[in-house]
Design a protein around this motif. Sequence first.
Motif, short mmCIF file in Angstrom:
data_model
loop_
_atom_site.label_atom_id
_atom_site.label_comp_id
_atom_site.label_asym_id
_atom_site.label_seq_id
_atom_site.Cartn_x
_atom_site.Cartn_y
_atom_site.Cartn_z
N THR A 127 -17.58 16.51 4.85
CA THR A 127 -18.39 16.40 3.63
C THR A 127 -17.82 15.32 2.72
OG1 THR A 127 -17.05 18.06 2.49
CG2 THR A 127 -18.95 18.86 3.76
N VAL A 128 -18.60 14.99 1.69
CA VAL A 128 -18.14 13.98 0.74
C VAL A 128 -16.84 14.40 0.04
CG1 VAL A 128 -18.68 12.81 -1.44
CG2 VAL A 128 -20.41 12.95 0.37
N PRO A 129 -16.75 15.65 -0.47
CA PRO A 129 -15.47 16.04 -1.09
C PRO A 129 -14.30 15.97 -0.10
CG PRO A 129 -17.20 17.57 -1.72
CD PRO A 129 -17.76 16.71 -0.65
N GLY A 130 -14.53 16.36 1.14
CA GLY A 130 -13.47 16.33 2.13
C GLY A 130 -12.98 14.92 2.40
N VAL A 131 -13.91 13.97 2.52
CA VAL A 131 -13.53 12.57 2.77
C VAL A 131 -12.81 11.98 1.56
CG1 VAL A 131 -14.45 10.26 3.19
CG2 VAL A 131 -15.38 12.21 4.45
N LEU A 132 -13.31 12.29 0.35
CA LEU A 132 -12.67 11.77 -0.86
C LEU A 132 -11.25 12.30 -1.01
CD1 LEU A 132 -15.56 11.88 -3.49
CD2 LEU A 132 -14.49 9.85 -2.51
N LEU A 133 -11.07 13.59 -0.80
CA LEU A 133 -9.74 14.18 -0.93
C LEU A 133 -8.78 13.61 0.10
CD1 LEU A 133 -10.72 17.90 -1.63
CD2 LEU A 133 -9.61 16.32 -3.23
N ALA A 134 -9.28 13.42 1.34
CA ALA A 134 -8.43 12.84 2.37
C ALA A 134 -8.04 11.41 2.02
CB ALA A 134 -9.15 12.88 3.72
N GLY A 135 -9.01 10.65 1.52
CA GLY A 135 -8.73 9.27 1.12
C GLY A 135 -7.72 9.19 -0.02
N LEU A 136 -7.85 10.08 -1.01
CA LEU A 136 -6.91 10.07 -2.13
C LEU A 136 -5.52 10.53 -1.71
CD1 LEU A 136 -9.27 11.47 -4.92
CD2 LEU A 136 -8.32 9.16 -4.77
N MET A 137 -5.46 11.48 -0.75
CA MET A 137 -4.16 11.91 -0.25
C MET A 137 -3.45 10.75 0.45
SD MET A 137 -3.16 14.56 2.78
CE MET A 137 -3.65 13.31 3.96
N ILE A 138 -4.17 10.07 1.34
CA ILE A 138 -3.57 8.97 2.10
C ILE A 138 -3.20 7.82 1.18
CG2 ILE A 138 -4.04 7.23 3.86
CD1 ILE A 138 -5.83 9.34 5.24
N SER A 139 -4.07 7.51 0.22
CA SER A 139 -3.80 6.37 -0.67
C SER A 139 -2.57 6.64 -1.54
CB SER A 139 -5.02 6.07 -1.54
OG SER A 139 -5.35 7.18 -2.34
N ASN A 140 -2.40 7.87 -2.00
CA ASN A 140 -1.21 8.18 -2.81
C ASN A 140 0.06 8.18 -1.97
OD1 ASN A 140 -1.59 9.04 -5.85
ND2 ASN A 140 -3.44 9.67 -4.76
N LEU A 141 -0.06 8.59 -0.70
CA LEU A 141 1.09 8.48 0.19
C LEU A 141 1.48 7.01 0.39
CD1 LEU A 141 0.42 11.14 2.99
CD2 LEU A 141 2.33 11.11 1.36
N LEU A 142 0.47 6.16 0.54
CA LEU A 142 0.74 4.73 0.73
C LEU A 142 1.37 4.11 -0.53
CD1 LEU A 142 -2.48 3.59 2.64
CD2 LEU A 142 -0.16 3.79 3.56
N VAL A 143 0.86 4.53 -1.71
CA VAL A 143 1.42 4.03 -2.97
C VAL A 143 2.89 4.41 -3.08
CG1 VAL A 143 1.37 4.30 -5.48
CG2 VAL A 143 -0.75 3.90 -4.23
N ALA A 144 3.19 5.67 -2.77
CA ALA A 144 4.58 6.14 -2.84
C ALA A 144 5.46 5.39 -1.84
CB ALA A 144 4.63 7.65 -2.59
N ALA A 145 4.98 5.27 -0.59
CA ALA A 145 5.78 4.61 0.45
C ALA A 145 6.01 3.15 0.11
CB ALA A 145 5.08 4.75 1.80
N PHE A 146 4.97 2.46 -0.34
CA PHE A 146 5.10 1.04 -0.68
C PHE A 146 6.07 0.83 -1.83
CE2 PHE A 146 3.53 -2.79 -2.97
CZ PHE A 146 3.78 -3.73 -1.98
N ASN A 147 5.97 1.68 -2.87
CA ASN A 147 6.84 1.52 -4.02
C ASN A 147 8.28 1.89 -3.74
OD1 ASN A 147 5.55 0.77 -6.83
ND2 ASN A 147 3.99 1.91 -5.71
N LEU A 148 8.53 2.66 -2.68
CA LEU A 148 9.89 3.04 -2.34
C LEU A 148 10.60 1.98 -1.50
CD1 LEU A 148 9.51 6.86 -1.63
CD2 LEU A 148 10.81 5.80 -3.48
N LEU A 149 9.88 0.91 -1.12
CA LEU A 149 10.53 -0.17 -0.40
C LEU A 149 11.63 -0.78 -1.28
CD1 LEU A 149 7.44 -1.91 1.25
CD2 LEU A 149 9.14 -0.47 2.37
N PRO A 150 12.82 -1.01 -0.71
CA PRO A 150 14.00 -1.35 -1.53
C PRO A 150 14.09 -2.81 -1.94
CG PRO A 150 14.64 -1.24 0.76
CD PRO A 150 13.17 -0.88 0.72
N GLY A 151 13.14 -3.28 -2.70
CA GLY A 151 13.20 -4.66 -3.17
C GLY A 151 12.47 -4.80 -4.48
#
Length: 376
Positions: A127-151
């Motif tokens: 469903t639309v809510p399911g896809v949106l929630l999955a997208g926001l979960m993945i995008s926040n994981l990517l934001v956290a992982a990218f920002n934790l790069l040591p530079g």
Amino acid sequence: MGRLFGVPVYVAPSWFLVAALITWVFGGQLERVLPELGAARYLVSLFFAVAFYASVLVHELAHTVAALRYKLPVRRIQLQFFGGVSEIEKEAETPGREFVLAFVGPLLSLVLAGLFYLAMQPVDPGTVPGVLLAGLMISNLLVAAFNLLPGLPLDGGRMLRAVVWKLTGKPMSGTIAAAWVGRALAVSVLIGLPLLTQSGALGRDAVDNVGMDTVMDALLAAILAAIIWTGAGNSLRVARLREHLPELRARALTRRAVPVPGDTPLSEALRRANAAGARALVVVDADGNPLSLVREAAIVGVPEHRRPWVAVSSLAQDLTDGMRVSAELAGEDLLEVLRATPATEYLVVEETGAIYGVLSAADVERAFVKAMARPS
């Protein structure tokens, strides 16, 4: 857009470009996952873009709240093309505080990813809510992982800087180490990201030909690498600036001044200044209280043959509270006072209120440039 915790929040024009890009890309993915949406998929995609940047705002608010907790002023929060930035005006006093300031942002992104994951559990993924929630979960994981790069300028780079600062006792050493790691990271992104996408390591089928996707991947890698490289260089420059700021002292940069009544002819005032070895004029009242400062630029603009007929008061700028500077000010405190009240000259006074001299903004600028030109 408003204020949060007293800090203004801005949206840069580049945000609209990335919002349109996210809407287009995510809309294409929705066409494969939820084809029944039709053209409405772009409305859903736009909602995702706004929700994603709301998550980025929460990430930046974490930095802001931590800075305010340590009594560090925050000029503003700005959302822009690649994420956001909290403009903290002063450096943390200890490496421990620097580490906390950097870490709270990725931590909040990880918390948001966890919350979106929990919210997904009772929702149908088709469903639309399911896809949106999955997208926001993945995008926040990517934001956290990218920002934790040591530079630098990433949060992970600031954490690395704090660690090196703690080990060496020198904040500049931490900045240099984290900035060069950031530059190495920029080169790795420029070369490695297109190779990873070509090989299929990021979840896409490997391709052998050079198509539009390959060009887009290379362009994205180049933009990311440029942002990281530039940010690392800026971090080095800011660190050098902070290192040399203590050399800017109001007492050392102040010009000796001669007090003169307002009706004194300019030629006579200049004669008195030359006799006293002074380079500035202060207009005073009958009791010797300063009223205004004679502007250097105005003096230069008066021809020599006119100077006996021009009163100094006609060339003076009235003093305001912001134009009175303590002779004890130095470094960031001095620059902060000058920035609060822009002027060409300032009256420098002792703690007793006695006139010490006149500080020229041009002299401060020259001293700053000279200090920055010296090696660290």
